[in-house]
Scaffold this motif. Sequence first.
Motif, PDB file in Angstrom:
ATOM      1  N   ALA A 131       0.830  -1.276  -0.079  1.00  0.00           N
ATOM      2  CA  ALA A 131       0.068   0.003   0.073  1.00  0.00           C
ATOM      3  C   ALA A 131       0.755   1.186  -0.016  1.00  0.00           C
ATOM      4  O   ALA A 131       0.396   2.192  -0.508  1.00  0.00           O
ATOM      5  N   TYR A 132       1.941   1.214   0.641  1.00  0.00           N
ATOM      6  CA  TYR A 132       2.969   2.432   0.719  1.00  0.00           C
ATOM      7  C   TYR A 132       3.587   2.665  -0.574  1.00  0.00           C
ATOM      8  O   TYR A 132       3.581   3.714  -1.087  1.00  0.00           O
ATOM      9  N   CYS A 133       3.865   1.627  -1.408  1.00  0.00           N
ATOM     10  CA  CYS A 133       4.406   2.091  -2.687  1.00  0.00           C
ATOM     11  C   CYS A 133       3.391   2.400  -3.571  1.00  0.00           C
ATOM     12  O   CYS A 133       3.658   3.326  -4.546  1.00  0.00           O
ATOM     13  N   GLN A 134       2.154   1.825  -3.477  1.00  0.00           N
ATOM     14  CA  GLN A 134       1.089   2.422  -4.426  1.00  0.00           C
ATOM     15  C   GLN A 134       0.862   3.983  -4.258  1.00  0.00           C
ATOM     16  O   GLN A 134       0.856   4.539  -5.057  1.00  0.00           O
ATOM     17  N   GLN A 135       0.907   4.148  -2.918  1.00  0.00           N
ATOM     18  CA  GLN A 135       0.550   5.671  -2.533  1.00  0.00           C
ATOM     19  C   GLN A 135       1.575   6.677  -2.799  1.00  0.00           C
ATOM     20  O   GLN A 135       1.226   7.513  -3.226  1.00  0.00           O
ATOM     21  N   LEU A 136       2.938   6.173  -2.465  1.00  0.00           N
ATOM     22  CA  LEU A 136       3.994   7.200  -2.413  1.00  0.00           C
ATOM     23  C   LEU A 136       4.710   7.299  -3.783  1.00  0.00           C
ATOM     24  O   LEU A 136       5.270   8.321  -4.053  1.00  0.00           O
ATOM     25  N   SER A 188      -5.840   6.314   9.911  1.00  0.00           N
ATOM     26  CA  SER A 188      -5.329   6.925  10.834  1.00  0.00           C
ATOM     27  C   SER A 188      -4.473   8.068  10.318  1.00  0.00           C
ATOM     28  O   SER A 188      -4.232   9.014  10.941  1.00  0.00           O
ATOM     29  N   ILE A 189      -3.901   7.883   8.910  1.00  0.00           N
ATOM     30  CA  ILE A 189      -3.470   9.094   8.304  1.00  0.00           C
ATOM     31  C   ILE A 189      -4.305  10.339   8.186  1.00  0.00           C
ATOM     32  O   ILE A 189      -4.222  11.466   8.568  1.00  0.00           O
ATOM     33  N   LYS A 190      -5.439  10.127   7.747  1.00  0.00           N
ATOM     34  CA  LYS A 190      -6.396  11.145   7.761  1.00  0.00           C
ATOM     35  C   LYS A 190      -6.948  11.592   8.995  1.00  0.00           C
ATOM     36  O   LYS A 190      -6.945  13.085   9.257  1.00  0.00           O
ATOM     37  N   ILE A 223      12.206  -4.387   6.205  1.00  0.00           N
ATOM     38  CA  ILE A 223      11.826  -3.008   5.830  1.00  0.00           C
ATOM     39  C   ILE A 223      10.297  -3.010   6.228  1.00  0.00           C
ATOM     40  O   ILE A 223       9.733  -2.184   6.765  1.00  0.00           O
ATOM     41  N   ASN A 224       9.721  -4.034   5.511  1.00  0.00           N
ATOM     42  CA  ASN A 224       7.926  -4.228   5.929  1.00  0.00           C
ATOM     43  C   ASN A 224       7.674  -4.251   7.245  1.00  0.00           C
ATOM     44  O   ASN A 224       6.940  -3.624   7.842  1.00  0.00           O
ATOM     45  N   ALA A 225       8.543  -5.012   8.226  1.00  0.00           N
ATOM     46  CA  ALA A 225       8.361  -4.987   9.600  1.00  0.00           C
ATOM     47  C   ALA A 225       8.610  -3.752  10.148  1.00  0.00           C
ATOM     48  O   ALA A 225       7.653  -3.226  11.144  1.00  0.00           O
ATOM     49  N   GLY A 226       9.340  -2.809   9.746  1.00  0.00           N
ATOM     50  CA  GLY A 226       9.485  -1.731  10.186  1.00  0.00           C
ATOM     51  C   GLY A 226       8.484  -0.604   9.861  1.00  0.00           C
ATOM     52  O   GLY A 226       7.928   0.120  10.733  1.00  0.00           O
ATOM     53  N   GLN A 283       3.307   1.990  11.293  1.00  0.00           N
ATOM     54  CA  GLN A 283       1.878   2.075  11.234  1.00  0.00           C
ATOM     55  C   GLN A 283       1.236   1.799  12.538  1.00  0.00           C
ATOM     56  O   GLN A 283       0.474   2.646  12.609  1.00  0.00           O
ATOM     57  N   TYR A 284       1.598   1.038  13.131  1.00  0.00           N
ATOM     58  CA  TYR A 284       1.413   0.605  14.620  1.00  0.00           C
ATOM     59  C   TYR A 284       1.358   2.168  15.541  1.00  0.00           C
ATOM     60  O   TYR A 284       0.424   2.521  16.186  1.00  0.00           O
TER      61      TYR A 284
END
Length: 709
Positions: A156-161, A176-178, A360-363, A368-369
């Motif tokens: 999702a981060y790749c799609q958005q960014l 949460s971002i919103k 990286i995904n774990a980070g 996100q948490y």
Amino acid sequence: MLTCLLMAILCYSLQKNWATITADKQMEVTQRILVYPDELKFNGNFMTGTAIDIQTGQREAITMSFKSPQMLKNIDKLTTPSIWLINGQLKPIIPRTNENQFDNLTYNHHRRICNQVQINRVEQIVRQKRGIVGWCHTLRKRLSLYFETLPPPLSAYCQQLIIGSSNEDSAELMVSIKRLGLLHLFCISGMHIVLFTDLLRRLLVHLWWRKESIDLFLIIILPFYLLIGGGATSLIRATIMAELGLLHRYLNLDRLDGWALSLLIGLVIDPLLLLTLGGQLSYLLSFILQVLPESVRGFKQSLLLNLISLPSLLSYVYEVHLLSFGVSYLIIPLFSTIVFPAVLVGALSFKLFEPLTYLINAGLKCFQYILNWLSDFPGMIHFGKPPLILALLLFAASLFVISQDTSLKSWKILALLYVITGGIIHLPLNGEVTFVDIGQGDSIIIREPFNRRVTMIDTGGKLNFKKPDWATSKHSQDDAQRITINYLKSKGIRQIDNICLTHHDADHIGYLTTILDNIAVKRLIVSAGMERQPALLNKVRTAEKSSPMIIPVTDNVKLSSFPLQILHPFVPGEGKNEDSLVLAGKFGGKRFLFTGDLDQENEEKVIQKYPQLKSDILKAGHHGSKTASSYLFLQTVAPKYAIISAGRFNRYRHPDEITIKNFQRLNINYLSTQQFGMIQYVYHGRNGKIKTTLRGDETSWTLPNYLHN
């Protein structure tokens, strides 16, 4: 002055052109359309997107429901531009039909789209030669398919960014971002262009490129990234400013000249640019960054940027989290130095060194948490939508504060303006009875003056027909979220005192869980016997936030702090149509009667028990069906107005022609949400007036002939 005149002329010519090419009714068409694969979005078996009519050159919105998973897969896997031969219905785009609802018509006008095509069948698909533009769209689609193979939330981060796209997985990410007001970080904008060009510049320097060659390369590549990144308003602005910055030595422009020129170019591309939240924030914040002194940095800069954007944000999203002012200061450096580069590395390393991608995904999961944890903190202010004149005044006052930031008096004046604006929103002098256009269902909001009490009658809802797994939408926002909750938030309403559920049909209680999850609710008032029905109990149990008291009633029950009289049911039932709650009340000098889906037989029982019952405004029973609104009942109650709540193109053909003829024979004025959208009776004291969101002619093509007055 000349610029303003030119923009006005351009806007006028666009509006005139749109009026000419917009369809005035629904019609069967066979078309050849050019489709770019990255402009298609899929949710379950439903597809939306844009295409270009080969014959006219006009852009159109397209929709399609797939009948088989194979056809869906074939379309979804298209990676090159193609020409489709289609059969379907060409029709106008319906404007927003409720106050403060997202306006799909205006949104499409920004994209130069005036009509939509509902595709019934795709006869032929022929791949098209790519060209430079086609190559960019192909690359964007292939990147999207590649990103779908990555683990979440990296996907999702790749799609958005990276490509400015969203999919089903990013819906949960963005909640949460919103809430924290960090949406600008996850929409490709100026920051991303700066980070992208900076990373690319460093890479080319390491490859021993000369500065002039690097600048020329960036000048050439940025327009292509504009297409690959999705072409959002903020990205257009950022790309133009980046290009002007790279051409600085040739154009001899200072920073403000570059900003002004980017605004002019943006307005030529989209004359309605500054009427959107994205356009306002993008150009406004970039302007402030140009004029702020060099000494203003760090937390102070972040605070001032949040302050200047607040009037626009409140005008569109109606709420703000107190943590937004501090979180953005803390998150932005972390985002630009760690998160964004990590997303790029994670995307590149998946095929080369998979363990690094999962590290990286774990980070990102930890990141996100933290965002989810912060967004759950108390501090969400449900401010409401400021009146336009006050929003402009708040904006002007914020500019004054920025220019006089050492003056405590200017801060006090700004704070006082926000208090006054909040008071006007939260303590209105008028009240209203609002019939929400919720489609094929009922939802009525009664708001008394000063918001001292808010009562809702039914929530609306849809019948959910069983679909196979491949056709089921994973993430979809229901109409209560888009319409009812949005409207309540715009009015600054944080709590509903009473929700009255007339009976257990899905089109009356289907959105109950959504309401309970978004708005605090004190009491649920239901017809006696319905409190035991699984259809109700399951919706209350699955709600995560509100746990209201359930009160079963008959006409013998008198409730405290309740603005309505209960006229039916007489005895406990099972929550069926014949057990519907019938409620009466007086607001603004007018008598209202709400009958749910009560049938004719029980309508007559009500007037037998209450022979003096009269009404000025009647909510027509059962969406105008012939099973309700009997001639005798209408004659006895003698309403001046009847409000019909029914969906456009509903399968039941509500309202029925017999019901309309009964209204006409008795000279009862009837208003349908199908035709007029949201219908409101707004009152002050004993006086009020009926207002509607639509004039009545915008959706006339959707109505049967007997509904035309």
